[in-house]
Write an enzyme that holds these catalytic residues in place. Structure first.
Site, PDB file in Angstrom:
ATOM      1  CG  HIS A  13      28.197   5.331 -46.460  1.00  0.00           C
ATOM      2  ND1 HIS A  13      29.195   4.856 -47.285  1.00  0.00           N
ATOM      3  CD2 HIS A  13      27.438   4.257 -46.120  1.00  0.00           C
ATOM      4  CE1 HIS A  13      29.035   3.552 -47.446  1.00  0.00           C
ATOM      5  NE2 HIS A  13      27.982   3.167 -46.749  1.00  0.00           N
ATOM      6  CD  GLU A  52      34.140  -0.659 -48.890  1.00  0.00           C
ATOM      7  OE1 GLU A  52      33.549  -1.266 -47.972  1.00  0.00           O
ATOM      8  OE2 GLU A  52      34.209  -1.083 -50.054  1.00  0.00           O
ATOM      9  CB  CYS A  86      31.933   1.054 -51.634  1.00  0.00           C
ATOM     10  SG  CYS A  86      31.046   1.094 -50.052  1.00  0.00           S
TER      11      CYS A  86
END
Length: 277
Positions: free
Chosen positions: A161, A210, A219
């Site tokens: 991420h 995403e 998410c």
């Protein structure tokens, strides 16, 4: 082959869930993409597979495929749906369920109000483990994207991420900057990109682009990564409410490198069906 499935969602992040404990199928990337098509298939952000565990200490194996057919390591919203699914299908009667994932394990706890808490494990912050290309670990990195500098925090919650702190999620360049950062060369395995607006030390708004799916309604791993990023920057407290387009999640992280990130939220069944594969 006729296959039974369940359509579920966690705050609008939607899934096709297939029980591979009581039935057997093989799915190619092309078949996953066809099933994911919202006009010609079932339509979903991710496909979740419930399999028997390979580790005897685990209850199930949890596998996740993005709409583009790629297999990924983790999905927090999917984990909550996974927990509800195995209970609703009477594959287990446990309230606390241990599942093996592509990068380890997850502990799922079902509460009487049908909220599900997911122990997401400790975040990984070392760049090489995310993976992210950097000389040394930092709370914030500067990344060049099309002649502009972007400040980004980098966290792995079992999947990579990048988190940006922005002024307003409504006007955030999610559809333009999201895919550029997702596939940036400094993310060798690509990444999920979060755009976080700070409302207070205990409340944020978040949108996530995403990896392999585009922007989704919610998410779970992205919410966890955002809270970790905010804690690392010194702007968030231990317990944070995360407002996503599909609804709210509660995320907590004490801040230690070995402390698990805990995420709590709902999961819902939409419909049951059968499809020829």
């Amino acid at each position: 082959m006729l296959v039974r499935f369940t359509k579920m969602h966690g705050l609008g992040n939607d899934f096709m869930v297939v029980d591979l404990v009581t039935q057997r199928i093989r799915l190619s990337e092309d078949k996953v993409r066809k099933l994911a098509d919202r006009h010609l298939g079932i339509g979903f952000d991710q496909l979740l597979l419930v399999e028997p565990p390979t580790n005897p200490e685990m209850d199930f194996r949890y596998r996740i495929y993005n709409a583009d057919g790629s297999e990924v390591e983790h999905c927090g919203n999917g984990a909550r749906c996974f927990a509800r699914f195995v209970r609703d299908k009477r594959l287990t009667n446990k309230d606390v369920i241990a599942v093996e994932t592509a990068n380890g394990k997850a502990i799922l706890t079902i509460f009487p109000d049908n909220q599900v808490e997911v122990d997401m494990g400790a975040p990984e912050l070392l760049p090489k483990a995310v993976p992210f290309v950097a000389q040394e670990q930092s709370a914030v990195y500067s990344v060049d994207v099309e002649s502009q500098h972007v400040d980004i925090s980098v966290v792995s919650m079992g999947n990579p991420h990048g988190v940006l702190v922005i002024d307003d999620t409504d006007s955030a360049p999610v559809e333009t900057l999201g895919p550029l950062l997702e596939a940036h060369t400094r993310f060798p395995a690509k990444a999920n990109i979060g755009f976080m607006q700070i409302l207070s030390s205990t409340e944020v708004k978040l949108r996530v682009y995403e990896r392999g799916a585009g922007e989704t309604m919610a998410c779970g791993t992205g919410a966890c990564a955002a809270v970790v990023a905010g804690r690392l920057r010194g702007i968030l407290d231990e317990n944070v409410k995360v407002h996503l387009p599909g609804g709210d999640l509660q995320v907590s992280w004490k801040g230690g490198e070995k402390d698990s990130v805990m995420m709590t939220g709902p999961a819902a069944t939409v419909f049951e069906g059968q499809v020829f594969i």
